[in-house]
Design a protein around this motif. Sequence first.
Motif, PDB file in Angstrom:
ATOM      1  N   PHE A 157       0.812  -1.211   0.000  1.00 40.77           N
ATOM      2  CA  PHE A 157       0.000   0.000   0.000  1.00 40.77           C
ATOM      3  C   PHE A 157       0.847   1.264   0.000  1.00 40.77           C
ATOM      4  N   MET A 158       0.244   2.322  -0.522  1.00 38.40           N
ATOM      5  CA  MET A 158       0.653   3.682  -0.189  1.00 38.40           C
ATOM      6  C   MET A 158      -0.590   4.378   0.359  1.00 38.40           C
ATOM      7  N   TYR A 159      -0.452   4.963   1.550  1.00 38.97           N
ATOM      8  CA  TYR A 159      -1.556   5.692   2.173  1.00 38.97           C
ATOM      9  C   TYR A 159      -1.260   7.191   2.131  1.00 38.97           C
ATOM     10  N   THR A 160      -2.307   7.952   1.853  1.00 38.19           N
ATOM     11  CA  THR A 160      -2.233   9.409   1.934  1.00 38.19           C
ATOM     12  C   THR A 160      -3.421   9.907   2.745  1.00 38.19           C
ATOM     13  N   LEU A 161      -3.374  11.169   3.122  1.00 39.67           N
ATOM     14  CA  LEU A 161      -4.479  11.739   3.900  1.00 39.67           C
ATOM     15  C   LEU A 161      -5.540  12.325   2.969  1.00 39.67           C
ATOM     16  N   GLY A 162      -6.048  11.492   2.077  1.00 37.81           N
ATOM     17  CA  GLY A 162      -7.166  11.851   1.219  1.00 37.81           C
ATOM     18  C   GLY A 162      -6.912  13.079   0.369  1.00 37.81           C
ATOM     19  N   GLU A 163      -7.909  13.938   0.302  1.00 36.66           N
ATOM     20  CA  GLU A 163      -7.820  15.141  -0.528  1.00 36.66           C
ATOM     21  C   GLU A 163      -6.821  16.154   0.015  1.00 36.66           C
ATOM     22  N   GLN A 164      -6.401  15.970   1.274  1.00 39.67           N
ATOM     23  CA  GLN A 164      -5.422  16.891   1.844  1.00 39.67           C
ATOM     24  C   GLN A 164      -3.991  16.601   1.387  1.00 39.67           C
ATOM     25  N   ALA A 165      -3.792  15.492   0.691  1.00 38.69           N
ATOM     26  CA  ALA A 165      -2.450  15.154   0.225  1.00 38.69           C
ATOM     27  C   ALA A 165      -1.957  16.202  -0.767  1.00 38.69           C
ATOM     28  N   PRO A 166      -0.669  16.541  -0.752  1.00 34.58           N
ATOM     29  CA  PRO A 166      -0.141  17.516  -1.710  1.00 34.58           C
ATOM     30  C   PRO A 166      -0.210  16.979  -3.139  1.00 34.58           C
ATOM     31  N   ASP A 167      -0.191  17.885  -4.106  1.00 29.17           N
ATOM     32  CA  ASP A 167      -0.342  17.507  -5.505  1.00 29.17           C
ATOM     33  C   ASP A 167       0.748  16.546  -5.955  1.00 29.17           C
ATOM     34  N   LEU A 168       1.963  16.745  -5.462  1.00 27.25           N
ATOM     35  CA  LEU A 168       3.060  15.867  -5.853  1.00 27.25           C
ATOM     36  C   LEU A 168       2.803  14.430  -5.394  1.00 27.25           C
ATOM     37  N   ALA A 169       2.235  14.281  -4.213  1.00 23.89           N
ATOM     38  CA  ALA A 169       1.891  12.949  -3.703  1.00 23.89           C
ATOM     39  C   ALA A 169       0.766  12.332  -4.530  1.00 23.89           C
ATOM     40  N   LYS A 170      -0.258  13.120  -4.845  1.00 26.03           N
ATOM     41  CA  LYS A 170      -1.355  12.608  -5.673  1.00 26.03           C
ATOM     42  C   LYS A 170      -0.856  12.174  -7.046  1.00 26.03           C
ATOM     43  N   GLY A 171       0.052  12.970  -7.611  1.00 24.32           N
ATOM     44  CA  GLY A 171       0.596  12.631  -8.917  1.00 24.32           C
ATOM     45  C   GLY A 171       1.382  11.332  -8.889  1.00 24.32           C
ATOM     46  N   LEU A 172       2.166  11.127  -7.839  1.00 26.30           N
ATOM     47  CA  LEU A 172       2.929   9.894  -7.721  1.00 26.30           C
ATOM     48  C   LEU A 172       2.010   8.691  -7.576  1.00 26.30           C
ATOM     49  N   ILE A 173       0.947   8.828  -6.792  1.00 30.59           N
ATOM     50  CA  ILE A 173      -0.009   7.732  -6.616  1.00 30.59           C
ATOM     51  C   ILE A 173      -0.631   7.359  -7.962  1.00 30.59           C
ATOM     52  N   GLU A 174      -1.076   8.356  -8.721  1.00 27.85           N
ATOM     53  CA  GLU A 174      -1.687   8.077 -10.023  1.00 27.85           C
ATOM     54  C   GLU A 174      -0.697   7.394 -10.955  1.00 27.85           C
ATOM     55  N   TYR A 175       0.559   7.831 -10.902  1.00 31.93           N
ATOM     56  CA  TYR A 175       1.584   7.191 -11.727  1.00 31.93           C
ATOM     57  C   TYR A 175       1.773   5.736 -11.296  1.00 31.93           C
ATOM     58  N   ALA A 176       1.843   5.491  -9.994  1.00 30.90           N
ATOM     59  CA  ALA A 176       2.053   4.134  -9.483  1.00 30.90           C
ATOM     60  C   ALA A 176       0.938   3.189  -9.904  1.00 30.90           C
ATOM     61  N   LEU A 177      -0.286   3.698  -9.986  1.00 37.32           N
ATOM     62  CA  LEU A 177      -1.444   2.876 -10.337  1.00 37.32           C
ATOM     63  C   LEU A 177      -1.636   2.734 -11.838  1.00 37.32           C
ATOM     64  N   SER A 178      -0.929   3.531 -12.620  1.00 36.05           N
ATOM     65  CA  SER A 178      -1.074   3.499 -14.078  1.00 36.05           C
ATOM     66  C   SER A 178      -0.394   2.258 -14.656  1.00 36.05           C
ATOM     67  N   ALA A 179      -0.674   1.995 -15.939  1.00 33.36           N
ATOM     68  CA  ALA A 179      -0.049   0.854 -16.611  1.00 33.36           C
ATOM     69  C   ALA A 179       1.469   0.991 -16.615  1.00 33.36           C
ATOM     70  N   GLU A 180       1.978   2.201 -16.832  1.00 33.34           N
ATOM     71  CA  GLU A 180       3.418   2.419 -16.833  1.00 33.34           C
ATOM     72  C   GLU A 180       4.010   2.179 -15.448  1.00 33.34           C
TER      73      GLU A 180
END
Length: 438
Positions: free
Chosen positions: A270-293
């Motif tokens: 897992f990677m856990y974040t504090l929901g919508e309060q997570a910084p944009d850089l963290a959200k971007g990394l999560i989306e990248y991690a979940l992507s096909a790439e």
Amino acid sequence: MAVPYRFSLFRFLLCSVLTLPSLASAHDLEIHGSNTVGATLAPSLVQGYLEQLTNGKVARQSTSRENEQILVARQQGKKLSVRVAAHGSSTGFRTLAVDQADIWASSRPARASEVQQVSHIADLTGLSSEHVIAIDGLAILVHQSNPISQMSIETLRKVFSGQIRNWSEIGGSNNPIRLYARDDRSGTWDTFKTLVLDKTAPLHDSALRYESNDQLSDDVSRDPYSIGFAGLASVRNSKLLAISDGDAPALKPNQLTVASEDYPLSRRLFMYTLGEQAPDLAKGLIEYALSAEGQGRVAASGFISQNPIAVKPELDDSVPETFKRLTQSYQRLTVNFRFSEGRTKLDNKAHRDLLRVKHYLQQHKRSADDLLLIGFADAQSDELRAQMISELRALSVRRALNHAGVPYVSYTGYGHYMPVGGSGNQRNGRVEVWIKSR
């Protein structure tokens, strides 16, 4: 304004109690937690994300502390710095809770006490906070010369609790068993303790403890009388055992058994974040991690990607002939749909898997007509009830796929037959995804 003040005071006091140094301003992104995630996987994901974000090179820097590294890139002349500190899953939660980490890397699910502790900030069980970035198999390792090739969870428990002390008791040589285990800050240890040990069978005092998966595996590979456990990415030169649970057949961890979570010692990373309060850089990394790439990097790091592939499984004599006939013209996708504990509601990973199945069909120019969903139930006292539960599970996934844009998928139920775990194991309640062979 009173609530934010109390929130800040809470964090200050908690930080003081934990006596953790202030690190929040040192780097643009802080990832703390699991050694399993942080040793190789998290740095690889960070590197891929920063390369995509900046279209430039990423430098890696070591720190004065073991199991830590810093990744640096430049964006429009500005330095971007990401720190990855891999000292155990529990350390990741503590730093996230006091705002000294943006992402908590964990090789176990958040505990109820942890969820409650930050519930006034975010819901760690919610889709915006809990992110399954990879699937791992807890590897049971022995020396290459060991004649034993499989073991039940019950036997494994007796070995690691010291009830079985000599290899001759379980078909090996007449030599004492030496135990190798991860340290008590590790999510790998938490997983092993949960899945294998219990309060009546604690880890024996003779076990050697390790902070590093790789070091543990290397030491097992040098000790003919050893047995240890580590993440699947750290098998290295050790021998891997097949593991059974209850009456289910013994399985070795591989692409299908781990990705589908049929393997008894499979686990989510897992990677856990504090929901919508997570910084944009963290959200971007999560989306990248979940992507096909990003999932491609998961596979390259030695873990199991969540990108589905089609596999023709080997069905042994324990598989009923009716099931062989049902699936004879199909291959199985390396994804199972699972449900929140005690519910018919799909869990957080399943919501992502809906989109992955849709993407697989598009990528391979297949249609919903090529799919077959097969539902399974845990053991029931009544066969008809088991059949009904298994069909309802499959129907639930069919509706969710329809909502995701994959309409009218064929489905059926197979009752409580072909369990992958012991009676009452949540893994038995699942929906498998099959696709017509070409």
